[in-house]
Scaffold this motif. Structure first.
Motif, mmCIF file in Angstrom:
data_model
loop_
_atom_site.group_PDB
_atom_site.id
_atom_site.type_symbol
_atom_site.label_atom_id
_atom_site.label_comp_id
_atom_site.label_asym_id
_atom_site.label_seq_id
_atom_site.Cartn_x
_atom_site.Cartn_y
_atom_site.Cartn_z
ATOM 1 N N ALA B 271 6.035 154.056 -38.929
ATOM 2 C CA ALA B 271 5.902 152.667 -38.573
ATOM 3 C C ALA B 271 5.665 151.720 -39.996
ATOM 4 O O ALA B 271 6.515 150.943 -39.904
ATOM 5 N N ALA B 272 5.047 152.253 -40.998
ATOM 6 C CA ALA B 272 5.064 151.815 -42.211
ATOM 7 C C ALA B 272 6.325 151.572 -42.803
ATOM 8 O O ALA B 272 6.537 150.437 -43.458
ATOM 9 N N MET B 273 6.977 152.729 -42.747
ATOM 10 C CA MET B 273 8.592 152.426 -43.432
ATOM 11 C C MET B 273 9.182 151.362 -42.521
ATOM 12 O O MET B 273 10.084 150.801 -43.423
ATOM 13 N N SER B 274 9.198 151.487 -41.340
ATOM 14 C CA SER B 274 9.892 150.463 -40.700
ATOM 15 C C SER B 274 9.547 149.017 -41.085
ATOM 16 O O SER B 274 10.549 148.043 -41.114
ATOM 17 N N PHE B 275 8.239 148.916 -41.339
ATOM 18 C CA PHE B 275 7.755 147.399 -41.790
ATOM 19 C C PHE B 275 8.536 147.191 -43.174
ATOM 20 O O PHE B 275 8.675 146.017 -43.337
ATOM 21 N N LEU B 276 8.688 148.131 -43.888
ATOM 22 C CA LEU B 276 9.248 147.820 -45.098
ATOM 23 C C LEU B 276 10.638 147.378 -45.032
ATOM 24 O O LEU B 276 11.071 146.369 -45.714
ATOM 25 N N ILE B 277 11.487 147.820 -44.010
ATOM 26 C CA ILE B 277 12.730 147.345 -43.755
ATOM 27 C C ILE B 277 12.700 146.075 -43.194
ATOM 28 O O ILE B 277 13.194 145.368 -43.554
ATOM 29 N N LEU B 278 11.673 145.826 -42.314
ATOM 30 C CA LEU B 278 11.621 144.183 -41.802
ATOM 31 C C LEU B 278 11.310 143.266 -42.949
ATOM 32 O O LEU B 278 11.847 142.255 -43.034
ATOM 33 N N VAL B 279 10.483 143.477 -43.879
ATOM 34 C CA VAL B 279 10.217 142.853 -45.041
ATOM 35 C C VAL B 279 11.481 142.526 -45.963
ATOM 36 O O VAL B 279 11.512 141.589 -46.259
ATOM 37 N N LEU B 280 12.031 143.689 -46.255
ATOM 38 C CA LEU B 280 13.292 143.712 -46.939
ATOM 39 C C LEU B 280 14.231 142.759 -46.159
ATOM 40 O O LEU B 280 14.831 141.935 -46.989
ATOM 41 N N VAL B 281 14.525 142.899 -44.894
ATOM 42 C CA VAL B 281 15.522 141.984 -44.335
ATOM 43 C C VAL B 281 14.841 140.448 -44.479
ATOM 44 O O VAL B 281 15.903 139.679 -44.663
ATOM 45 N N ALA B 282 13.752 140.197 -44.133
ATOM 46 C CA ALA B 282 12.984 139.051 -44.385
ATOM 47 C C ALA B 282 13.453 138.229 -45.681
ATOM 48 O O ALA B 282 14.081 137.371 -45.908
ATOM 49 N N VAL B 283 13.046 139.117 -46.780
ATOM 50 C CA VAL B 283 13.326 138.773 -48.088
ATOM 51 C C VAL B 283 14.682 138.374 -48.509
ATOM 52 O O VAL B 283 15.158 137.463 -48.953
ATOM 53 N N LEU B 284 15.595 139.277 -48.120
ATOM 54 C CA LEU B 284 17.022 139.177 -48.559
ATOM 55 C C LEU B 284 17.546 137.991 -47.695
ATOM 56 O O LEU B 284 18.533 137.136 -48.227
ATOM 57 N N ALA B 285 17.290 137.808 -46.491
ATOM 58 C CA ALA B 285 17.797 136.670 -45.517
ATOM 59 C C ALA B 285 17.317 135.369 -46.281
ATOM 60 O O ALA B 285 17.983 134.201 -46.365
ATOM 61 N N PHE B 286 15.960 135.275 -46.615
ATOM 62 C CA PHE B 286 15.432 134.078 -47.350
ATOM 63 C C PHE B 286 16.195 133.791 -48.624
ATOM 64 O O PHE B 286 16.711 132.669 -48.708
ATOM 65 N N LEU B 287 16.380 134.833 -49.434
ATOM 66 C CA LEU B 287 17.183 134.657 -50.645
ATOM 67 C C LEU B 287 18.469 134.118 -50.401
ATOM 68 O O LEU B 287 19.062 132.993 -50.855
ATOM 69 N N GLN B 288 19.285 134.665 -49.494
ATOM 70 C CA GLN B 288 20.540 134.321 -49.062
ATOM 71 C C GLN B 288 20.494 132.716 -48.543
ATOM 72 O O GLN B 288 21.599 132.164 -48.963
#
Lengths: 461, 296
Positions: B271-288
């Motif tokens: 679950a923790a690793m899944s949340f890392l994906i969530l954070v990565l998606v959020a950060v990248l979407a924000f940057l884009q």
């Protein structure tokens, strides 16, 4: 991923609720059937529940004498068939006994027991299910409340091959009833060997050094490797390890990779076979099967269940022969016998009638020659020693040159050395698979073994 | 009197709105948000199978010490950095070509390019696996044409295995993105292009000066969607390469799956690793969005 897990959960709930409906509707048609007299039609319309719905029995169930057990296993031609045969055998003494066998692929069984056991609600699980031997330790360790302790259930474990029973023994307790045989056989195309001036006898009771020499001759004469293996899986490596009684773990559960001389010998042997071209690597299971069925390679080494796939090549009838596998030259305790794959029956703690489940297993899979004779044609070879004495096992198999292969395999099975599977079997296996892949492409063996051990230790933290 | 009645009417309408919204909202809340919250809680626990205990942020520290997981992050970003731009450029070019008024059989071409999207992820991954097998079609062609002397093991070499995954992804998803661009292009008046033509703009110039600026919102949308999809890449890694050779093509989601269902299950860590994906998606979407959207 969250969504994937959720989807898996949802899907399994839906499947289970369907199963639930199937069970419920079994009794539903019984009621109108009693007064309308249309007993034949009602269950027939409900195909899923057809086998379990005679009106009289439904009434008996309602009266409290429920003798129905639900079973999950995965192969219709093989283990489902075995369960149906076992049902017939047991019904002779117990006319009210019924099985509800549900075909469930192993990956789904693993997902379902994981979700059910994690949530603590076992009600969705069956009474008996078939478990891959390699997953047994892991599941009992992770879900101690999942499987019933069968040590004192009246099953005589001394009649099973010791190497096989060991898979389902955890902390000295028996959690499973051994089912199919995974004794390793080496299969060869005798017509191809002939072209190199060799016979099956040149491959019997040999070491891997001799295997290599023979392989080079075959390669020279026919241009075909002796064996192909799936890259990224380490089936052959695990078979070689067990043939010398060696494991990737110590008795106390710690990883045994660095300084494991047998593993080192295995890795070196594997690489030299690959480098010489005697062994070739393919990417997938289909390619692996395709290779020996279409004659791209001159043989294979695997659990005896692989013979079912070999026999699909009708045109090669009589050109195949089996013998024992090569032993690991230079390893202590090297033998020509090993095990790969296979499964055992487990009883869940959810089972409402544990005595019935135990008695059923004890008097069929752990006590019926008749059952094992009946399922032999489907390729289900016993690990239950008394079955091997039956005359059915001595019959010649025309596909394998008229050899009595069944008796041979039962004999192999009794000689398989015991080793330690370990709960972290799959982790260790993947780490070793990565190590062998890197080692073949030129990495240093010691470094790779250290990396593998580190990875396993990390997983076990 | 009439005023109060009016109030009731607007209240009534409001209420109707809520009634229509409620079933969906409740279902989304129960099916999506509750499990997400439970997963977040789970990520702070550790243990084997059903025996979980609180552990704080250990799982989040652990994942960066996990060599396989770090490898899987690198692999995923490798796919992301190469595949997403290439795919979007291809999709854009295809969309511009197929938007041409004078092109014949437009519908046929559009359908053909979009069709891969209708195939199942597992099925197409398995087909690509057999295409690139040692005795597969690609090797057969290369050997027959004399490009290769002997079959090349595409899926057992790191670089080629990754490239095969990228090719597969391009085949599967380019048409999907193209459809977004095509619909975006419908909103650009043809007269704009005609005016540019009259002013002497070449096809390339009008592509860069008209098409791309006017399609910006759509490009942003597809970029975010593709990034999100690539970070969660699963089927290709499992079915095409099985993560091999030696974990050099495994994706994050594949490793999380193994951790939950193949290995000794450690759901807290998964679950923790899944949340890392969530954070990565959020950060990248924000940057884009920051980079792509210059409106504010």
């Amino acid at each position: 991923m969250k969504r994937k897990i959720l989807a898996a959960l949802l899907a399994s709930t839906m499947v289970l609720s369907l199963v639930g409906c199937g069970g419920g509707s079994a009794e539903a048609p019984a009621a109108p059937a009693a007064d309308s007299g249309a007993a034949e039609e009602a269950p027939a319309a409900d195909s899923g529940a057809a086998e379990e719905a005679p009106a009289a029995d439904a009434a008996a169930d309602a009266a409290g004498g429920d003798e129905t057990l639900t079973v999950w296993c995965w192969d219709p031609a093989f283990n489902l068939n075995a369960m149906y045969e076992a049902e017939k055998v047991y019904q002779k003494d117990h006319p009210n006994f019924k099985l509800n066998v549900v075909e469930t692929p192993w990956d789904d069984i693993q997902t379902k027991i994981t979700t059910a056991a994690t949530s603590g609600d076992l009600s969705t699980l069956p009474d008996i299910f078939l478990m891959q031997d390699n997953a047994f330790q892991k599941n009992v360790l992770a879900f101690p409340d999942l499987c019933m302790d069968l040590t004192n259930s009246g099953i005589d474990y001394s009649q099973f091959a010791a190497g096989k029973t060991a898979y389902s023994v955890i902390d000295g307790k028996n959690y499973g009833v051994p089912f199919d045989n995974g004794a390793v056989v080496a299969c060869y195309r005798t017509d191809l060997l002939e072209q190199a001036g060799l016979t099956i006898d040149d491959f019997t009771d040999i070491t891997f050094d001799q295997y290599m020499e023979n392989g080079k001759k075959v390669l020279e004469a026919t241009g075909k490797p002796l064996i192909s293996m799936q890259a990224g899986e380490c089936d052959l490596i695990m078979m070689m390890m067990q043939s010398a009684g060696a494991s990737l773990f110590n008795e106390d559960g710690t990883a045994n990779i660095v300084g494991n001389d047998t593993l080192k010998t295995v890795m070196e042997t594997y690489k030299s076979l690959k480098d010489a071209g005697v062994l070739t690597e393919v990417n997938s299971w289909d390619e692996y099967v395709g290779d020996f069925v279409s004659g791209n390679v001159a043989g294979t080494i695997n659990g005896c269940w692989i013979m079912a796939s070999i026999q699909t090549a009708e045109d090669q009838k009589g050109n195949w022969a089996i013998t024992n596998m090569p032993s690991l030259a230079g390893a202590a305790n090297a033998t020509n016998y090993s095990n790969n794959g296979g499964s055992s029956w487990a009883v869940t703690t959810k089972c409402a009638n544990p005595d019935l489940a135990c008695d059923f297993l004890a008097s069929t899979f752990a006590g019926s020659n008749e059952l094992y004779d009946n399922i032999l044609p489907s390729g289900a070879l016993a690990t239950w020693a008394p079955a091997g004495d039956s005359s059915a096992y001595g019959e010649p198999n025309e596909f394998f040159g008229g050899d009595a292969v069944s008796a041979k395999i039962v004999d192999f099975a009794t000689k398989v050395p015991t080793n330690i599977t370990g709960a972290y079997y799959y982790e260790a296996r993947n780490a070793v698979a990565a190590a062998i892949t890197n080692y073949i492409s030129g990495a240093d063996l010691e470094t790779e073994l250290q990396n593998a051990e580190q990875q396993i230790n990390f997983n076990m933290q | 009197m009439s005023k109060s009645k009016k109030m009731t009417l607007s209240k009534k309408q409001n209420l109707t709105g809520w009634v229509f919204l409620a079933p969906g909202a409740v279902l989304i809340f129960i099916m999506s948000f509750v499990p997400m919250f439970r997963a977040l809680m789970l990520s702070f626990k550790t243990g084997i199978g059903a025996n979980m205990k609180w552990t704080g942020v250990t799982n989040y520290v652990r994942m960066f010490q996990d060599t396989v997981f770090v490898q899987s992050i690198k692999n995923t970003f490798f796919y992301l950095i190469i595949q997403v731009p290439v795919m979007l450029i291809f999709a854009l070019i295809l969309a511009s070509i197929l938007n041409n008024k004078d092109l014949r059989f437009k519908g046929l071409f559009r359908t053909m390019i979009f069709l891969p999207c209708a195939t199942s992820l597992v099925a197409y991954a398995i087909i690509f696996r057999s295409l690139f097998a040692n005795n597969g079609l690609i090797n057969l062609l290369f050997v027959k044409l004399g490009i290769l002397d002997q079959p090349y093991a595409f899926l057992t070499n790191t670089t080629s295995a990754r490239i095969v995954i990228i090719i597969a992804l391009l085949w599967r998803w380019t048409g999907y993105n193209m459809v977004f661009y095509l619909s975006g292009l419908q909103n650009i008046e043809y007269s704009v292009y005609e005016a540019a033509k009259i002013d002497g703009a070449s096809a390339v110039q009008s592509f860069f000066k008209i098409t791309i600026p006017l399609l910006k919102p759509t490009i942003l949308l597809t970029a975010i969607m593709s990034t999100n999809g690539t970070l969660q890449l699963f089927d290709e890694s499992v079915n095409l390469t099985s993560g091999g050779p030696a974990n050099t093509s495994i994706t994050m989601s594949h490793y999380i799956y193994d951790m939950s269902f193949k290995y000794v299950p450690n759901f807290g860590y998964a679950a923790a690793m899944s949340f890392l994906i969530l954070v990565l998606v959020a950060v990248l979407a924000f940057l884009q969005m920051k980079v792509g959207d210059k409106r504010d």
